[in-house]
Scaffold this active site. Structure first.
Site, PDB file in Angstrom:
ATOM      1  CG  ASN A 173      -1.750   1.277   1.312  1.00  0.00           C
ATOM      2  OD1 ASN A 173      -2.530   1.593   0.419  1.00  0.00           O
ATOM      3  ND2 ASN A 173      -1.544   2.054   2.378  1.00  0.00           N
TER       4      ASN A 173
ATOM      5  NE  ARG B  62      -1.501  -8.929   8.327  1.00  0.00           N
ATOM      6  CZ  ARG B  62      -1.300  -7.610   8.379  1.00  0.00           C
ATOM      7  NH1 ARG B  62      -0.260  -7.063   7.742  1.00  0.00           N
ATOM      8  NH2 ARG B  62      -2.108  -6.824   9.050  1.00  0.00           N
TER       9      ARG B  62
ATOM     10  CG  ASP C 240       0.173  -3.895   6.141  1.00  0.00           C
ATOM     11  OD1 ASP C 240      -0.208  -4.230   7.272  1.00  0.00           O
ATOM     12  OD2 ASP C 240       0.446  -2.702   5.832  1.00  0.00           O
TER      13      ASP C 240
ATOM     14  CD  GLU D  72      -4.642  -4.899   8.198  1.00  0.00           C
ATOM     15  OE1 GLU D  72      -4.847  -4.461   9.333  1.00  0.00           O
ATOM     16  OE2 GLU D  72      -4.042  -4.235   7.314  1.00  0.00           O
TER      17      GLU D  72
ATOM     18  CG  ASN E 257      -4.076  -8.198  14.466  1.00  0.00           C
ATOM     19  OD1 ASN E 257      -4.206  -7.444  15.430  1.00  0.00           O
ATOM     20  ND2 ASN E 257      -4.209  -7.783  13.233  1.00  0.00           N
TER      21      ASN E 257
ATOM     22  NE  ARG F  55      -2.652 -14.133  12.341  1.00  0.00           N
ATOM     23  CZ  ARG F  55      -2.894 -12.980  11.725  1.00  0.00           C
ATOM     24  NH1 ARG F  55      -2.266 -12.682  10.606  1.00  0.00           N
ATOM     25  NH2 ARG F  55      -3.772 -12.130  12.213  1.00  0.00           N
TER      26      ARG F  55
HETATM   27  C1  AAO Z   1       3.189   4.932  12.789  1.00  0.00           C
HETATM   28  C2  AAO Z   1       2.781   5.879  13.902  1.00  0.00           C
HETATM   29  C3  AAO Z   1       1.890   6.981  13.338  1.00  0.00           C
HETATM   30  C4  AAO Z   1       2.614   7.709  12.212  1.00  0.00           C
HETATM   31  C5  AAO Z   1       2.986   6.694  11.142  1.00  0.00           C
HETATM   32  C6  AAO Z   1       3.758   7.291   9.991  1.00  0.00           C
HETATM   33  O1  AAO Z   1       2.102   5.144  14.908  1.00  0.00           O
HETATM   34  O2  AAO Z   1       1.603   7.889  14.398  1.00  0.00           O
HETATM   35  O3  AAO Z   1       1.760   8.674  11.647  1.00  0.00           O
HETATM   36  O4  AAO Z   1       3.792   5.676  11.735  1.00  0.00           O
HETATM   37  O5  AAO Z   1       5.037   7.663  10.387  1.00  0.00           O
HETATM   38  C7  AAO Z   1       1.479   0.023  12.059  1.00  0.00           C
HETATM   39  C8  AAO Z   1       1.029   0.768  13.311  1.00  0.00           C
HETATM   40  C9  AAO Z   1       0.897   2.254  13.050  1.00  0.00           C
HETATM   41  C10 AAO Z   1       2.170   2.795  12.461  1.00  0.00           C
HETATM   42  C11 AAO Z   1       2.377   2.082  11.129  1.00  0.00           C
HETATM   43  C12 AAO Z   1       3.601   2.542  10.355  1.00  0.00           C
HETATM   44  O6  AAO Z   1      -0.205   0.232  13.738  1.00  0.00           O
HETATM   45  O7  AAO Z   1       0.659   2.881  14.313  1.00  0.00           O
HETATM   46  O8  AAO Z   1       2.066   4.196  12.266  1.00  0.00           O
HETATM   47  O9  AAO Z   1       2.577   0.658  11.431  1.00  0.00           O
HETATM   48  O10 AAO Z   1       4.746   2.414  11.102  1.00  0.00           O
HETATM   49  C13 AAO Z   1      -6.113   0.874   9.917  1.00  0.00           C
HETATM   50  C14 AAO Z   1      -5.819   0.123   8.628  1.00  0.00           C
HETATM   51  C15 AAO Z   1      -5.092  -1.184   8.839  1.00  0.00           C
HETATM   52  C16 AAO Z   1      -3.899  -1.026   9.783  1.00  0.00           C
HETATM   53  C17 AAO Z   1      -4.427  -0.423  11.084  1.00  0.00           C
HETATM   54  C18 AAO Z   1      -3.318  -0.234  12.103  1.00  0.00           C
HETATM   55  O11 AAO Z   1      -7.014  -0.098   7.902  1.00  0.00           O
HETATM   56  O12 AAO Z   1      -4.629  -1.620   7.585  1.00  0.00           O
HETATM   57  O13 AAO Z   1      -5.004   0.861  10.792  1.00  0.00           O
HETATM   58  N1  AAO Z   1      -3.198  -2.299   9.990  1.00  0.00           N
HETATM   59  C19 AAO Z   1      -1.976  -2.630   9.196  1.00  0.00           C
HETATM   60  C20 AAO Z   1      -0.924  -3.320  10.034  1.00  0.00           C
HETATM   61  C21 AAO Z   1      -0.338  -2.341  11.032  1.00  0.00           C
HETATM   62  C22 AAO Z   1       0.375  -1.225  10.303  1.00  0.00           C
HETATM   63  C23 AAO Z   1      -0.259  -0.853   9.029  1.00  0.00           C
HETATM   64  C24 AAO Z   1      -1.365  -1.482   8.510  1.00  0.00           C
HETATM   65  C25 AAO Z   1       0.455   0.100   8.178  1.00  0.00           C
HETATM   66  O14 AAO Z   1      -1.470  -4.439  10.634  1.00  0.00           O
HETATM   67  O15 AAO Z   1       0.534  -2.960  11.947  1.00  0.00           O
HETATM   68  O16 AAO Z   1       0.393  -0.036  11.139  1.00  0.00           O
HETATM   69  O17 AAO Z   1       1.391  -0.673   7.423  1.00  0.00           O
HETATM   70  C26 AAO Z   1     -10.899   1.802  11.895  1.00  0.00           C
HETATM   71  C27 AAO Z   1     -10.796   1.290  10.480  1.00  0.00           C
HETATM   72  C28 AAO Z   1      -9.580   0.452  10.264  1.00  0.00           C
HETATM   73  C29 AAO Z   1      -8.338   1.162  10.750  1.00  0.00           C
HETATM   74  C30 AAO Z   1      -8.557   1.514  12.241  1.00  0.00           C
HETATM   75  C31 AAO Z   1      -7.335   2.196  12.857  1.00  0.00           C
HETATM   76  O18 AAO Z   1     -11.191   0.711  12.769  1.00  0.00           O
HETATM   77  O19 AAO Z   1     -11.921   0.508  10.194  1.00  0.00           O
HETATM   78  O20 AAO Z   1      -9.438   0.184   8.886  1.00  0.00           O
HETATM   79  O21 AAO Z   1      -7.209   0.294  10.609  1.00  0.00           O
HETATM   80  O22 AAO Z   1      -9.685   2.372  12.315  1.00  0.00           O
HETATM   81  O23 AAO Z   1      -7.139   3.419  12.260  1.00  0.00           O
HETATM   82  C32 AAO Z   1     -13.576   0.267  16.170  1.00  0.00           C
HETATM   83  C33 AAO Z   1     -14.192   0.220  14.800  1.00  0.00           C
HETATM   84  C34 AAO Z   1     -13.134  -0.104  13.763  1.00  0.00           C
HETATM   85  C35 AAO Z   1     -12.148   0.990  13.792  1.00  0.00           C
HETATM   86  C36 AAO Z   1     -11.571   0.984  15.192  1.00  0.00           C
HETATM   87  C37 AAO Z   1     -10.556   2.045  15.405  1.00  0.00           C
HETATM   88  O24 AAO Z   1     -13.045  -1.022  16.552  1.00  0.00           O
HETATM   89  O25 AAO Z   1     -15.173  -0.751  14.784  1.00  0.00           O
HETATM   90  O26 AAO Z   1     -13.648  -0.197  12.467  1.00  0.00           O
HETATM   91  O27 AAO Z   1     -12.574   1.202  16.158  1.00  0.00           O
HETATM   92  O28 AAO Z   1     -11.160   3.298  15.240  1.00  0.00           O
END
Ligand code: AAO
Length: 493
Positions: free
Chosen positions: A115, A202, A204, A241, A304, A343
């Site tokens: 992505n 996977r 991402d 994901e 996870n 998993r």
């Molecule tokens: C880091 C820093 C940031 C900085 C960034 C850039 O923390 O502050 O801005 O670097 O320098 C991981 C970490 C991130 C990290 C990133 C890059 O988790 O903190 O950022 O590495 O180093 C979304 C995505 C999903 C993602 C998830 C974390 O859709 O793809 O956020 N997961 C993957 C990986 C993860 C990784 C990344 C992607 C990036 O597994 O490890 O990030 O490669 C809603 C949306 C979701 C969204 C969440 C969180 O969810 O539906 O799609 O996930 O928000 O933003 C309820 C709701 C639920 C909602 C949730 C949270 O549960 O029902 O829908 O609340 O609001």
């Protein structure tokens, strides 16, 4: 259903056949060895995983990432190139691992980040020595430059698919997968991994890419490398994901024709249920009855690497190693139930949700130590080495191919069921069970693989005597260490 998909695949183009995990026939579950070094993964395949029946390992991202101050775990989700060279190791360690793991029937799945590249940190250096200027989106080690990216708008509206897919996720430089040049770089990267013996990917942040682009990219990836024991024509397993708890502009179903999809509802609901916020009796229609994706495309887990520490989705009900009794029960249920592709999470201990894996003063990852009782030291939790968990991996293998039958419940917090004539499991999340039950097993004495296990022909835990007709006396007290009893044909005395 899987059989149907395979037939459909045989008739359709090869590109669509990415639903088979490519595991050995007698195996069924993968473990995420979060942040493990490749050399430790290789050792683990040989000394532990093969013997306990694990079918595969999910690695942390393997492509070179930006070095972030204090070395948080999440720096690995900021690629700076598609070269090998992370804190887990380089290409030669990777190649040695895929060779050794495949040789003992443990498949390797790579977490790939298509992505985006890094966040906007200005001039940065990567774990393999590459440099980039993230301010102007210049990544010479690929190379990518500004035209290969979408604009720098931020994701602000999860109801707007265009915003979610064309803007930056938490400020991460957002690649334009519609470009032929970008697609080519991604296909080369995935083919490099396939050539080195991986069994799948996977994907991402799949939700943040257009399904049509992913379909093209994944469709161009080569068949798996037959040198590693894959049959000719085998396609990489793909699990994407896509967080879909409902109520947003993007649905998981938009991706199920491409491959499996992470089912976050499973993670959220199983945590809620085993925390006692719902009754076990309602698990009788677990699966699509709970609004989940169809079993053959649902990729499931209890926690996870994100939601165990409050990132991603699922909220406060997610169960982790920190709530060990309820956690083990939820995992036992997931592994006992026929639904989905499973998993198991394997973590390092943390209090600080940003903390990276156990490392020395120079940031080098420290290997897990292995204790006499199979558990880990040096800061590694190794949930996959907990007896109740690996024995349920064995249970799932033993009952593979059977359906769920003879469901029993006390109408509240106690349930039991059979898997064909091969396995029986009982759970209590309140009160004791002491009664005769239908186990569906052939007559004999069986070892409960939760309170103990079959070690050198001896049962170290409770036993259940099953008579003719499958009836056996089941005793599971409320105050036992684990609220589960599980017996199966491979643990018969
Ligand atoms: C880091 C820093 C940031 C900085 C960034 C850039 O923390 O502050 O801005 O670097 O320098 C991981 C970490 C991130 C990290 C990133 C890059 O988790 O903190 O950022 O590495 O180093 C979304 C995505 C999903 C993602 C998830 C974390 O859709 O793809 O956020 N997961 C993957 C990986 C993860 C990784 C990344 C992607 C990036 O597994 O490890 O990030 O490669 C809603 C949306 C979701 C969204 C969440 C969180 O969810 O539906 O799609 O996930 O928000 O933003 C309820 C709701 C639920 C909602 C949730 C949270 O549960 O029902 O829908 O609340 O609001």
């Amino acid at each position: 259903m899987l059989r149907l998909l395979i037939v459909v695949c045989a008739l359709a183009t090869l590109a669509q056949c990415q639903f088979n995990t490519n595991m050995w026939d007698n195996r069924d579950t993968m473990v995420h060895l979060f942040e493990w070094k490749f050399s430790d993964v290789a050792d683990e395949c040989e000394r532990f995983l093969q013997h306990k029946g694990y079918g595969g390992v999910q690695l942390s991202p393997v492509s070179e990432n930006a070095i972030v101050d204090k070395r948080p775990w999440w720096e690995r989700y900021q690629p700076i190139s598609y070269n090998f060279g992370t804190r887990s190791g380089g290409e030669s360690e990777f190649a040695d691992m895929t060779k050794r793991c495949n040789a003992v029937g443990v498949r390797i799945y790579v977490d790939v980040i298509l992505n985006h590249m890094t966040g906007n940190w200005g001039q940065i250096t990567g774990t393999a020595g590459s440099t980039a200027d993230s301010a102007i989106k210049s990544y010479p080690a690929v190379p990518y430059s500004a035209p290969d990216f979408n604009s720098d708008c931020a994701i602000t509206d999860y109801n707007n698919a265009e915003n979610v897919r064309n803007c930056e996720l938490v400020g991460l430089r957002d690649l334009h997968q519609g470009s032929e040049y970008v697609r080519g770089k991604m296909v080369d990267f995935l083919n490099k991994l396939v050539n080195l013996g991986v069994a799948g990917f996977r994907i991402d942040a799949a939700k943040h890419m257009w399904p049509g682009d992913l379909e093209v990219i994944l469709g161009r990836v080569n068949n798996l490398n037959t040198d590693y024991g894959f049959p000719s024509g085998a396609r990489p397993y793909v699990y994407q994901e896509v967080i879909d708890l409902g109520g947003e502009g993007i649905s998981a179903k938009e991706y199920t024709h491409i491959g499996a999809v992470t089912e976050f509802k499973h993670s959220a609901e199983i945590g809620r249920v085993f925390r006692g916020k719902d009754q076990l009796t309602y698990l009788n229609n677990w699966g699509t009855g709970w609004g989940f994706l169809p079993s053959d495309v649902a990729f499931i887990f209890v926690d996870n690497h994100d939601n165990q520490r409050g990132h991603g989705a699922g909220g406060a009900d997610i169960l982790t190693y920190k709530d060990s009794k309820q956690y083990k029960m939820a995992i036992a249920f997931m592994l006992a139930h026929p639904f989905g592709t499973t998993r198991v999470m394997s973590s390092f201990a943390f209090d600080d949700t940003d903390a990276g894996p156990p490392a020395d003063g120079n940031g080098n990852i420290i290997s897990p130590g292995i204790n006499y009782d199979d558990t880990c030291s040096n800061g590694w939790v190794c949930e996959h080495r907990w007896r109740q968990i690996y024995n349920m991996v064995g249970f799932r293998n033993a009952v593979k191919g059977t359906e769920l039958n003879d469901w029993w419940s006390n109408g509240a917090q106690q349930i039991a069921f059979c898997r064909g004539g091969k396995g029986f499991v009982a759970f209590t999340n309140g009160g004791s069970i002491n009664q005769d039950m239908q186990t569906c097993l052939p007559a004999g004495t069986y070892c409960d693989v939760i309170s103990g296990g079959l070690v050198d022909g001896q049962c170290t835990g409770k036993t259940v005597n099953v008579g003719d007709g499958g009836m056996g006396y089941v005793s599971l007290e409320e105050n036992e260490d684990d609220g589960v009893l599980a017996i199966h044909v491979n643990a018969k005395l």
